[in-house]
Write an enzyme that holds these catalytic residues in place. Sequence first.
Site, PDB file in Angstrom:
ATOM      1  N   ASP A   1       4.461  19.680  39.817  1.00 10.23           N
ATOM      2  CA  ASP A   1       4.565  20.997  38.858  1.00 10.23           C
ATOM      3  C   ASP A   1       4.670  20.322  37.412  1.00 10.23           C
ATOM      4  OD1 ASP A   1       5.311  24.066  38.141  1.00 10.23           O
ATOM      5  OD2 ASP A   1       7.401  22.910  38.461  1.00 10.23           O
ATOM      6  N   MET A   2       5.165  21.663  36.458  1.00 10.90           N
ATOM      7  CA  MET A   2       5.192  21.040  35.047  1.00 10.90           C
ATOM      8  C   MET A   2       6.058  21.544  34.686  1.00 10.90           C
ATOM      9  SD  MET A   2       1.180  20.479  33.332  1.00 10.90           S
ATOM     10  CE  MET A   2       2.406  20.585  31.584  1.00 10.90           C
ATOM     11  N   ASP A   3       6.399  23.106  34.368  1.00 14.62           N
ATOM     12  CA  ASP A   3       7.553  23.288  33.860  1.00 14.62           C
ATOM     13  C   ASP A   3       8.500  23.346  34.954  1.00 14.62           C
ATOM     14  OD1 ASP A   3       6.548  24.211  31.180  1.00 14.62           O
ATOM     15  OD2 ASP A   3       5.033  25.140  32.607  1.00 14.62           O
TER      16      ASP A   3
ATOM     17  N   THR B   1      -0.134  22.496  38.238  1.00 13.87           N
ATOM     18  CA  THR B   1       0.770  23.682  36.841  1.00 13.87           C
ATOM     19  C   THR B   1       0.117  25.392  37.111  1.00 13.87           C
ATOM     20  OG1 THR B   1       1.563  24.672  34.707  1.00 13.87           O
ATOM     21  CG2 THR B   1      -1.269  22.942  35.065  1.00 13.87           C
ATOM     22  N   GLY B   2       0.569  27.018  37.256  1.00 10.49           N
ATOM     23  CA  GLY B   2       0.422  27.491  36.649  1.00 10.49           C
ATOM     24  C   GLY B   2      -0.055  27.410  35.365  1.00 10.49           C
TER      25      GLY B   2
ATOM     26  N   LYS C   1      -1.418  26.729  44.810  1.00  7.84           N
ATOM     27  CA  LYS C   1      -0.741  25.994  44.940  1.00  7.84           C
ATOM     28  C   LYS C   1      -1.444  24.779  45.907  1.00  7.84           C
ATOM     29  CE  LYS C   1       2.141  25.148  40.976  1.00  7.84           C
ATOM     30  NZ  LYS C   1       3.027  24.816  40.069  1.00  7.84           N
TER      31      LYS C   1
ATOM     32  N   ASP D   1       9.620  23.567  41.513  1.00  7.95           N
ATOM     33  CA  ASP D   1      10.848  23.698  41.490  1.00  7.95           C
ATOM     34  C   ASP D   1      10.782  25.654  41.714  1.00  7.95           C
ATOM     35  OD1 ASP D   1       9.424  24.186  38.868  1.00  7.95           O
ATOM     36  OD2 ASP D   1      11.395  25.199  38.815  1.00  7.95           O
TER      37      ASP D   1
ATOM     38  N   ASN E   1       6.324  29.808  42.611  1.00  4.06           N
ATOM     39  CA  ASN E   1       4.419  29.220  42.773  1.00  4.06           C
ATOM     40  C   ASN E   1       4.135  27.870  43.362  1.00  4.06           C
ATOM     41  OD1 ASN E   1       5.968  28.752  40.586  1.00  4.06           O
ATOM     42  ND2 ASN E   1       3.920  28.874  39.561  1.00  4.06           N
TER      43      ASN E   1
END
Length: 270
Positions: free
Chosen positions: A8-10, A42-43, A196, A219, A222
């Site tokens: 995941d990114m953010d 990522t979203g 995901k 985290d 999602n």
Amino acid sequence: MYKLIAIDMDGTLLNDHHEVTEEVRDALHAAKAEGVKIVLCTGRPIGGVQRYLDELNLIEEGDYVIAYNGALVQNTHTNEVVSELSLGYDDLTSLYDLSLELKTPMHFFDSSNLYTPNRDISEFTVYESYVTQVPLHFRKIDEVPKDILIPKVMFIDKPENLSRVITSIPKDVREKYTMVRSAPFFYEILHSEASKGNAVRQLAQLLGIEQAEVMCIGDNGNDLTMIEWAGCGVAMANAIPEVLEAANFQTRSNNEHGVAHAIHELVLAK
């Protein structure tokens, strides 16, 4: 040995300044040098991921990205679309009507733009456009092309208001879509098969990688489906309780190079 790491990114890959730290970058390069496939999951839309793909050199032959919370799987070298799951105009109109009923702002994406039907544009819509670097447009619903393909619709509001909205969504609407809270102020609505977890599973199958050979790091809500599916699900120290509970391993926070710590402990040290 893990052969694929979906990240995941953010709140995970990026620190709170939306940066990849040197420690994380070095760990990713070391894992990739060992033959591990690194996939950003990522979203965000593709436009909000591209500069990080470039920065991390995840644009070589055989590299992939998962965007829009699993609604899009794409080869980053050729731009070939592996999988795409979209909502349509009828979904948009019914969700817009629901947003009016629940008194919450909303916005939605096409392949390269962000749109809001709300003349008083939400601060969270502006934030989304800024962070993802995707152009923002005001668009009345009846001006939207009937053949539009929409990766995701988002209800956005202050956290306490959004919690009220979420609990007020009718059961039949919940059952029709995938719905995930990706941030305290973001509630995302996607095609029923988009997640995901499904996207990582599909990509692993395409690459001939077993479930036990997949690590997923995240985290937020999602990320839960991929954390649960992975051979090793890794939760950031800053993760929500549901992700912490589902994970096999807890790493440090996104501001403490948590992705690097997980890779060193679970991949490079083996």
